[in-house]
Design an enzyme around this catalytic site. Structure first.
Site, PDB file in Angstrom:
ATOM      1  N   LYS A  74       7.778  -2.618   8.559  1.00  0.00           N
ATOM      2  CA  LYS A  74       7.479  -1.735   9.672  1.00  0.00           C
ATOM      3  C   LYS A  74       6.196  -2.266  10.323  1.00  0.00           C
ATOM      4  O   LYS A  74       5.113  -2.212   9.731  1.00  0.00           O
ATOM      5  CB  LYS A  74       7.303  -0.301   9.175  1.00  0.00           C
ATOM      6  CG  LYS A  74       7.273   0.757  10.287  1.00  0.00           C
ATOM      7  CD  LYS A  74       5.987   0.748  11.043  1.00  0.00           C
ATOM      8  CE  LYS A  74       5.860   1.860  12.054  1.00  0.00           C
ATOM      9  NZ  LYS A  74       4.509   1.817  12.700  1.00  0.00           N
TER      10      LYS A  74
ATOM     11  N   GLY B  29      -2.555   2.256   3.929  1.00  0.00           N
ATOM     12  CA  GLY B  29      -2.924   3.121   5.044  1.00  0.00           C
ATOM     13  C   GLY B  29      -3.642   4.358   4.552  1.00  0.00           C
ATOM     14  O   GLY B  29      -4.279   4.361   3.495  1.00  0.00           O
ATOM     15  N   SER B  30      -3.522   5.434   5.297  1.00  0.00           N
ATOM     16  CA  SER B  30      -4.268   6.655   5.002  1.00  0.00           C
ATOM     17  C   SER B  30      -3.539   7.519   3.982  1.00  0.00           C
ATOM     18  O   SER B  30      -2.335   7.367   3.747  1.00  0.00           O
ATOM     19  CB  SER B  30      -4.466   7.462   6.283  1.00  0.00           C
ATOM     20  OG  SER B  30      -3.211   7.949   6.753  1.00  0.00           O
TER      21      SER B  30
ATOM     22  N   GLU C 221      -1.672   2.091  -1.159  1.00  0.00           N
ATOM     23  CA  GLU C 221      -3.131   1.964  -1.175  1.00  0.00           C
ATOM     24  C   GLU C 221      -3.647   2.876  -0.080  1.00  0.00           C
ATOM     25  O   GLU C 221      -3.342   2.671   1.102  1.00  0.00           O
ATOM     26  CB  GLU C 221      -3.571   0.524  -0.925  1.00  0.00           C
ATOM     27  CG  GLU C 221      -5.072   0.355  -0.977  1.00  0.00           C
ATOM     28  CD  GLU C 221      -5.556  -0.880  -0.237  1.00  0.00           C
ATOM     29  OE1 GLU C 221      -6.477  -0.735   0.593  1.00  0.00           O
ATOM     30  OE2 GLU C 221      -5.009  -1.968  -0.480  1.00  0.00           O
TER      31      GLU C 221
ATOM     32  N   CYS D 180     -10.991  -1.564   3.372  1.00  0.00           N
ATOM     33  CA  CYS D 180     -10.705  -0.541   2.360  1.00  0.00           C
ATOM     34  C   CYS D 180     -11.719  -0.586   1.233  1.00  0.00           C
ATOM     35  O   CYS D 180     -11.839   0.380   0.466  1.00  0.00           O
ATOM     36  CB  CYS D 180      -9.292  -0.722   1.813  1.00  0.00           C
ATOM     37  SG  CYS D 180      -8.946  -2.382   1.212  1.00  0.00           S
TER      38      CYS D 180
ATOM     39  N   GLU E 209     -13.767   9.223   2.359  1.00  0.00           N
ATOM     40  CA  GLU E 209     -13.805   7.976   3.129  1.00  0.00           C
ATOM     41  C   GLU E 209     -13.928   8.256   4.620  1.00  0.00           C
ATOM     42  O   GLU E 209     -13.276   9.143   5.164  1.00  0.00           O
ATOM     43  CB  GLU E 209     -12.531   7.167   2.878  1.00  0.00           C
ATOM     44  CG  GLU E 209     -12.513   5.837   3.628  1.00  0.00           C
ATOM     45  CD  GLU E 209     -11.219   5.072   3.434  1.00  0.00           C
ATOM     46  OE1 GLU E 209     -11.266   3.838   3.324  1.00  0.00           O
ATOM     47  OE2 GLU E 209     -10.143   5.710   3.400  1.00  0.00           O
TER      48      GLU E 209
END
Length: 504
Positions: free
Chosen positions: A166, A221-222, A245, A282, A372
């Protein structure tokens, strides 16, 4: 169908139309092609897939200038950073070729028939095999190393799993360009059609995860995005593994002795770390524990000076810029938090952000500073003694990394801090900074929730383990066994009747 547009983050304006969003019917065709390709990709064998991976790396390398130019226009990360990322991307493709040739990832084991305390044992032979087609979601902050040609794709192909990616909306042109290069190289290497697929659009991503042909999902991603995908997976008739992650604070502890020995240097280096890549790593250190007192003051003064001299970097997209303004604004307003320094204010067009250094104390650590914030901001928490430090560390969420900056020969406090941090991090770092993740056999890039939801992510050789499943052959004739499980094969490490046998 909506048009997929590539935007220049330096100006905030669209530059080109890349594709149309992929329809549900087109997602189905790509997934069906991946499923049809799976037997042929596995049949290439370890040597064939190693050659495929090296061919992909060579093809990307050959188009280096074109790829870097498009990626820089879409991400504003700069040619130096992107050339380094492309080199890393090619290296990890080639590393997985070496993983295939070495063969221990198979976990091959043979137990011959024999008597046991439980009675007769049949002939049992076990190894790991491909799980099937894999969905991969590209990450916004690494348009190469964590995107179409990245570690998820490399490890899945090495395992023998076709991949449908994607494309990330932040760099659709880069994704499409690299995908076209990879497909051509895969065809030249003899990989079956459907080994690689690409889809564009949010709905296409949802359709991809829900498709019955997909047997695992890799995502960077988030937490919000990860949870959305996990909900889709939970609603499938056959839920599949999800490897995400997601979020990481990456705390850094500066010991009193380290602050005394090299406080100003540590301060400047910390700012270099949390502003690297506009703070969009990250592994960015988001919270730094600094001792109270004059030595700690020197660390903080150096950090403030470096931040005040920092330019306003360009962020990857409008969504990240908006979220940075919102979350950083919330940090500034949090109880007990003060602004120590701001960098240059954004000027002109584009998605820019002012670097920001905040301060609080471990005695009144507000919840907001333990979450974060993607972008060039970090919080300094001053601690008064080991007990206060340990209490704060006990309240930390888990992270990908945790760092200890020590004085020369110092062991007692770093050991105690390490014991506090180990349950909450996947990588413990000493006397260095977390931004930067080497690709190697010994690397691990993961950690307890919310940093990841699994044991492995896309970095390091163990990334391949995600896309394999064990199978045992009981009483199988030799001509029906995989080559690696036949008695006369000795080219990979195997455990035979409980004894480890090395290749010969």
């Amino acid at each position: 169908m909506a048009t997929v547009v590539s935007t220049d983050p330096r100006t905030g304006r669209p530059v080109e139309e890349v594709a149309q969003e992929t329809t549900t019917a087109e997602v189905d065709r790509r997934c069906a092609a991946a499923l049809a390709a799976a037997p042929g990709l596995e049949a290439l064998g370890r040597a064939g897939r190693a050659a495929l991976l090296r061919g992909l790396a060579d093809a990307v390398e050959d188009r280096r200038a074109d790829i870097v130019a498009v990626a820089d226009r879409e991400t504003a990360l700069g040619p130096v950073r992107l050339n380094g990322e492309l080199t890393r991307t090619c290296y990890q493709l080639r590393l997985f070729a070496e993983v295939l040739e070495e063969g221990s990832y198979l976990e091959a084991a043979i137990d011959h028939p024999g008597e046991t305390p439980m009675g007769p044992r049949p002939d049992l032979r076990r190894m790991l095999v491909p799980i099937g087609p894999v969905a991969v979601f590209g990450a916004s902050n690494f348009p190469l190393a964590f995107s179409v040609p990245g570690g998820d794709t490399a490890s899945a192909l090495a395992a023998g799993c076709p991949v449908v990616v994607k494309a990330h909306g932040s760099h659709p042109a880069t994704s499409q360009l690299v995908f076209d290069i990879l497909v051509s190289a895969a065809h030249k290497a003899g990989a079956p059609d459907g080994t690689l697929g690409l889809v564009h659009g949010v709905q296409a991503g949802a359709d991809l995860v829900a498709h019955p042909a997909i047997r695992a999902v890799g995502f960077t991603g988030s937490v919000t995005g990860g949870r959305a995908l996990m909900r889709i997976i939970e609603q499938r008739p056959d839920p599949v593994p999800f490897f995400g992650e997601l979020s990481s604070l990456n705390p850094v502890v500066v010991t009193p002795r380290a602050a005394a020995e090299r406080g100003p240097a540590i301060g400047a280096e910390l700012v270099g770390s949390f502003t690297l890549g506009a703070g969009q790593f990250c592994t960015k250190p988001g919270l730094v524990f600094v001792p109270v007192g004059s030595d700690g003051d020197a660390v903080v003064a150096a950090m403030a000076e470096a931040v005040r001299g920092a330019d306003a970097p360009v962020l990857l997209n409008e969504g990240i810029a908006t979220a940075y303004d919102h979350i950083a604004g919330g940090l500034v307003e949090a109880p007990g938090v003060q602004v120590l320094a701001r960098g240059a204010e954004p000027a002109g067009d584009g998605f820019r952000a002012a670097p920001l250094l905040l301060a609080t104390s471990t005695g009144q650590l507000p919840r907001q500073v333990t979450e974060e914030c993607f972008g060039p901001v970090s919080v300094v928490a001053r601690y008064d003694g080991a007990a206060e430090l340990f209490a704060a560390l006990a309240a930390m969420p888990s992270s990908l990394t945790a760092t200890v900056l020590r004085g020369r020969g110092e062991t007692e406090l770093p050991l105690a801090v390490s014991e506090q941090l180990r349950p909450r991090a996947g990588r413990l770092i000493y006397d260095a900074y977390p931004t930067g993740v080497a690709v190697s056999w010994a690397q691990h890039h993961g950690g307890p929730w919310p940093s990841t939801n699994s044991q492995h992510t896309s970095v390091g050789s163990t990334a391949i383990r995600r896309f394999l499943r064990p199978i045992t052959w009981q009483g199988a004739p030799a001509d029906l066994l995989p080559l690696e499980l036949t008695d006369d094969y000795h080219a990979v490490p195997r455990r035979v009747d409980g004894v480890l046998e090395l290749p010969r």
